[in-house]
Design a protein around this motif. Structure first.
Motif, mmCIF file in Angstrom:
data_model
loop_
_atom_site.group_PDB
_atom_site.id
_atom_site.type_symbol
_atom_site.label_atom_id
_atom_site.label_comp_id
_atom_site.label_asym_id
_atom_site.label_seq_id
_atom_site.Cartn_x
_atom_site.Cartn_y
_atom_site.Cartn_z
ATOM 1 N N PRO A 16 0.825 -1.213 0.000
ATOM 2 C CA PRO A 16 0.000 0.000 0.000
ATOM 3 C C PRO A 16 0.857 1.260 0.000
ATOM 4 O O PRO A 16 1.978 1.266 0.503
ATOM 5 N N MET A 17 0.319 2.319 -0.578
ATOM 6 C CA MET A 17 1.008 3.603 -0.556
ATOM 7 C C MET A 17 1.134 4.106 0.881
ATOM 8 O O MET A 17 0.259 3.844 1.716
ATOM 9 N N PRO A 18 2.207 4.818 1.203
ATOM 10 C CA PRO A 18 2.362 5.332 2.570
ATOM 11 C C PRO A 18 1.299 6.378 2.888
ATOM 12 O O PRO A 18 0.750 7.025 1.996
ATOM 13 N N ASP A 19 1.008 6.494 4.165
ATOM 14 C CA ASP A 19 -0.013 7.413 4.650
ATOM 15 C C ASP A 19 -1.393 6.914 4.223
ATOM 16 O O ASP A 19 -1.538 6.019 3.395
ATOM 17 N N ASP A 20 -2.396 7.490 4.793
ATOM 18 C CA ASP A 20 -3.769 7.143 4.440
ATOM 19 C C ASP A 20 -4.220 8.119 3.357
ATOM 20 O O ASP A 20 -4.962 9.070 3.603
ATOM 21 N N VAL A 21 -3.761 7.868 2.128
ATOM 22 C CA VAL A 21 -4.010 8.801 1.033
ATOM 23 C C VAL A 21 -5.458 8.694 0.572
ATOM 24 O O VAL A 21 -5.978 7.600 0.369
ATOM 25 N N GLU A 22 -6.095 9.830 0.401
ATOM 26 C CA GLU A 22 -7.478 9.877 -0.074
ATOM 27 C C GLU A 22 -7.516 10.606 -1.416
ATOM 28 O O GLU A 22 -7.003 11.723 -1.541
ATOM 29 N N PHE A 23 -8.103 9.975 -2.407
ATOM 30 C CA PHE A 23 -8.267 10.603 -3.711
ATOM 31 C C PHE A 23 -9.739 10.637 -4.073
ATOM 32 O O PHE A 23 -10.447 9.635 -3.930
ATOM 33 N N GLN A 24 -10.215 11.784 -4.535
ATOM 34 C CA GLN A 24 -11.556 11.882 -5.092
ATOM 35 C C GLN A 24 -11.426 11.845 -6.608
ATOM 36 O O GLN A 24 -10.765 12.691 -7.207
ATOM 37 N N LEU A 25 -12.058 10.850 -7.227
ATOM 38 C CA LEU A 25 -11.860 10.611 -8.646
ATOM 39 C C LEU A 25 -12.875 11.294 -9.537
ATOM 40 O O LEU A 25 -12.651 11.412 -10.750
ATOM 41 N N LYS A 60 -8.638 15.752 -3.464
ATOM 42 C CA LYS A 60 -9.401 15.182 -2.361
ATOM 43 C C LYS A 60 -10.453 16.194 -1.924
ATOM 44 O O LYS A 60 -10.351 17.392 -2.204
ATOM 45 N N SER A 61 -11.453 15.687 -1.233
ATOM 46 C CA SER A 61 -12.539 16.551 -0.790
ATOM 47 C C SER A 61 -12.066 17.468 0.319
ATOM 48 O O SER A 61 -11.342 17.057 1.239
ATOM 49 N N GLY A 62 -12.471 18.731 0.218
ATOM 50 C CA GLY A 62 -12.122 19.705 1.246
ATOM 51 C C GLY A 62 -13.301 20.582 1.584
ATOM 52 O O GLY A 62 -13.208 21.803 1.534
ATOM 53 N N GLY A 63 -14.427 19.950 1.916
ATOM 54 C CA GLY A 63 -15.635 20.728 2.164
ATOM 55 C C GLY A 63 -16.332 21.049 0.860
ATOM 56 O O GLY A 63 -16.663 20.167 0.069
ATOM 57 N N ARG A 64 -16.509 22.326 0.592
ATOM 58 C CA ARG A 64 -17.196 22.732 -0.627
ATOM 59 C C ARG A 64 -16.291 22.748 -1.845
ATOM 60 O O ARG A 64 -16.768 22.905 -2.957
ATOM 61 N N ARG A 65 -14.999 22.621 -1.640
ATOM 62 C CA ARG A 65 -14.088 22.664 -2.779
ATOM 63 C C ARG A 65 -13.017 21.595 -2.630
ATOM 64 O O ARG A 65 -12.736 21.131 -1.532
ATOM 65 N N LEU A 66 -12.447 21.239 -3.752
ATOM 66 C CA LEU A 66 -11.406 20.230 -3.764
ATOM 67 C C LEU A 66 -10.077 20.813 -3.320
ATOM 68 O O LEU A 66 -9.828 22.012 -3.459
ATOM 69 N N GLN A 67 -9.227 19.936 -2.815
ATOM 70 C CA GLN A 67 -7.895 20.323 -2.383
ATOM 71 C C GLN A 67 -6.870 19.352 -2.966
ATOM 72 O O GLN A 67 -7.219 18.228 -3.348
ATOM 73 N N PRO A 68 -5.600 19.751 -3.029
ATOM 74 C CA PRO A 68 -4.568 18.789 -3.428
ATOM 75 C C PRO A 68 -4.525 17.620 -2.450
ATOM 76 O O PRO A 68 -4.583 17.811 -1.236
ATOM 77 N N ALA A 69 -4.417 16.399 -2.988
ATOM 78 C CA ALA A 69 -4.436 15.206 -2.140
ATOM 79 C C ALA A 69 -3.085 14.913 -1.506
ATOM 80 O O ALA A 69 -3.023 14.206 -0.496
ATOM 81 N N LEU A 70 -2.009 15.436 -2.079
ATOM 82 C CA LEU A 70 -0.666 15.113 -1.603
ATOM 83 C C LEU A 70 0.106 16.378 -1.250
ATOM 84 O O LEU A 70 -0.026 17.398 -1.938
ATOM 85 N N ASP A 71 0.919 16.299 -0.211
ATOM 86 C CA ASP A 71 1.812 17.408 0.119
ATOM 87 C C ASP A 71 3.256 17.093 -0.281
ATOM 88 O O ASP A 71 4.144 17.902 -0.104
ATOM 89 N N ARG A 72 3.467 15.891 -0.850
ATOM 90 C CA ARG A 72 4.782 15.451 -1.313
ATOM 91 C C ARG A 72 4.573 14.278 -2.265
ATOM 92 O O ARG A 72 3.555 13.593 -2.197
ATOM 93 N N PRO A 73 5.508 14.018 -3.163
ATOM 94 C CA PRO A 73 5.362 12.857 -4.044
ATOM 95 C C PRO A 73 5.546 11.556 -3.269
ATOM 96 O O PRO A 73 6.227 11.519 -2.243
#
Length: 390
Positions: free
Chosen positions: A87-96, A125-138
């Motif tokens: 599995p990828m590190p961290d609990d990564v969440e992606f909204q597709l 990823k979901s950030g309330g009413r707007r989307l946000q970047p899912a990753l802060d690093r590769p």
């Protein structure tokens, strides 16, 4: 291993020299010693590379299961088996996909591959009413070590960016948007040195038109090429030279024919018309596009990747990957590879995974049947993968 008799009557080192010059398909399934050579001998792989022989490459796919889980799996084309990655590190969440009125819009998980590494660059990823970047690093997958690691943090986390591979295991990332759209971010460009795990600056993008969707920068002749598409009234093309650090305009003929997914392979551009299923190649000398294959099986195909004379693409909404074998004679052949447990979201081609055991019967044995629940701490192998003409 070096005491094994690979070829009767020949010393080990001479036998390896002979076998390294043979096609991989002719070495598969012959005997246990040859099988072990294929999967475990780094010397054999380095020797083939020095001889200019094709690398032993696998197809890596990010799959979206029916349970809504994202997991990476790798396809071994010799054994026709799938192997689940850790599995990828961290609990990564992606909204597709979008919601509400924007439900039709897809949000890609953007990745780049180097010969031995897979780099997950961006997503939403979901950030309330707007989307946000899912990753802060590769997130970097080391194929030989079969492990993930976290890369150095982004200067600015983003989504819907432009990304592509640069020589010497470097990744180019440009444009896109952060939590909110910003003109400075839409023109920001950086280069990530995967081996050194460090970011360096790149010349800023001249236009903000490339920030409206996730796109790939296609590498041909040492330069990165990109075309803006959805979300803009007038399409624009740009070319970046990593060696000189400069941008230039794209030729009109290349830009006009690049209407759908495009990939670079063997120093040529290949573009696909999704509606007609026509795969075209660009002749840079005559500045024209020529159809190389047309098939209904190529309709609705996206996210092209290419290597060693084969182009792969995702079939939208289906559990399959299309493969175009341009080297097939007398005409290119279009095949489909079934995916084991979900629809592919992203695909890439890079070297085979390391740390795999070669079982009896000259194939890597399954550790889990297709009917069982998929877990991240086991290898999912499937030996009955369908490979069919389409």
């Amino acid at each position: 291993m070096e005491n094994a008799e690979l070829v009767p009557g020949l010393p080990w080192h001479m036998a390896v020299q002979c076998l390294a010059r043979a096609p991989l398909t002719s070495l598969w399934g012959v005997c246990p010693a040859w099988q072990e050579l294929l999967y475990t001998s780094e010397f054999f792989q380095r020797l083939r590379s020095d001889l200019g022989m094709p690398a032993f490459q696998w197809l890596y796919a990010l799959l979206h299961t029916d349970e809504g889980v994202l997991c990476w799996s790798a396809y071994d084309p010799l054994a026709s088996t799938w192997h689940l990655l850790p599995p990828m590190p961290d609990d990564v969440e992606f909204q597709l996909s979008g919601s509400g009125c924007n439900r039709w819009r897809s949000h890609p998980v953007q990745c780049v591959s180097t010969p031995g590494k897979l780099v997950v660059v961006a997503g939403s990823k979901s950030g309330g009413r707007r989307l946000q970047p899912a990753l802060d690093r590769p997130l970097v997958f080391e194929a030989e070590e079969r492990r993930w690691r976290r890369g150095a943090p982004f200067r600015v986390p983003r989504r819907w960016c432009v990304c592509g591979g640069v020589e010497d295991n470097k990744v180019f990332v440009a444009s896109g948007c952060g939590v909110e759209w910003d003109v400075a971010v839409s023109k920001l460009a950086e280069i990530y040195d995967v081996d050194a795990d460090a970011w360096g600056p790149a010349e800023a993008v001249r236009s903000s038109k490339f920030s409206g969707e996730g796109m790939s920068a296609v590498a041909v002749a040492g330069k990165l090429h990109m075309v803006s598409g959805k979300g803009v009234m007038i399409r624009d093309g740009a070319v970046y030279d990593p060696a000189g650090g400069v941008w230039s305009k794209m030729s009109p003929s290349l830009l006009n024919g690049w209407t759908d997914p495009c990939v670079g392979m063997d120093e040529r551009f290949y573009a696909l018309e999704e509606s007609s299923g026509r795969l075209k190649a660009y002749n840079s000398l005559q500045e024209t596009w020529v159809t190389v294959v047309e098939s209904r099986g190529l309709q609705r195909v996206s996210q092209l990747v290419g290597s060693e004379g084969r182009i792969c693409g995702i079939i939208a909404g289906e559990m399959g990957i299309v493969v175009v074998d341009l080297a097939a004679k007398p005409v290119p052949r279009v095949l489909e590879v079934d995916t084991p447990m979900g629809c592919p979201v992203a695909i890439h081609v890079l070297r085979r995974m390391g740390h795999l055991q070669v079982g009896p019967g000259y194939r890597i044995p399954p550790t889990q049947s297709p009917q069982h629940t998929i877990t991240h701490n086991s290898d999912y192998n499937r030996g009955d993968v369908t490979l069919k003409d389409v």
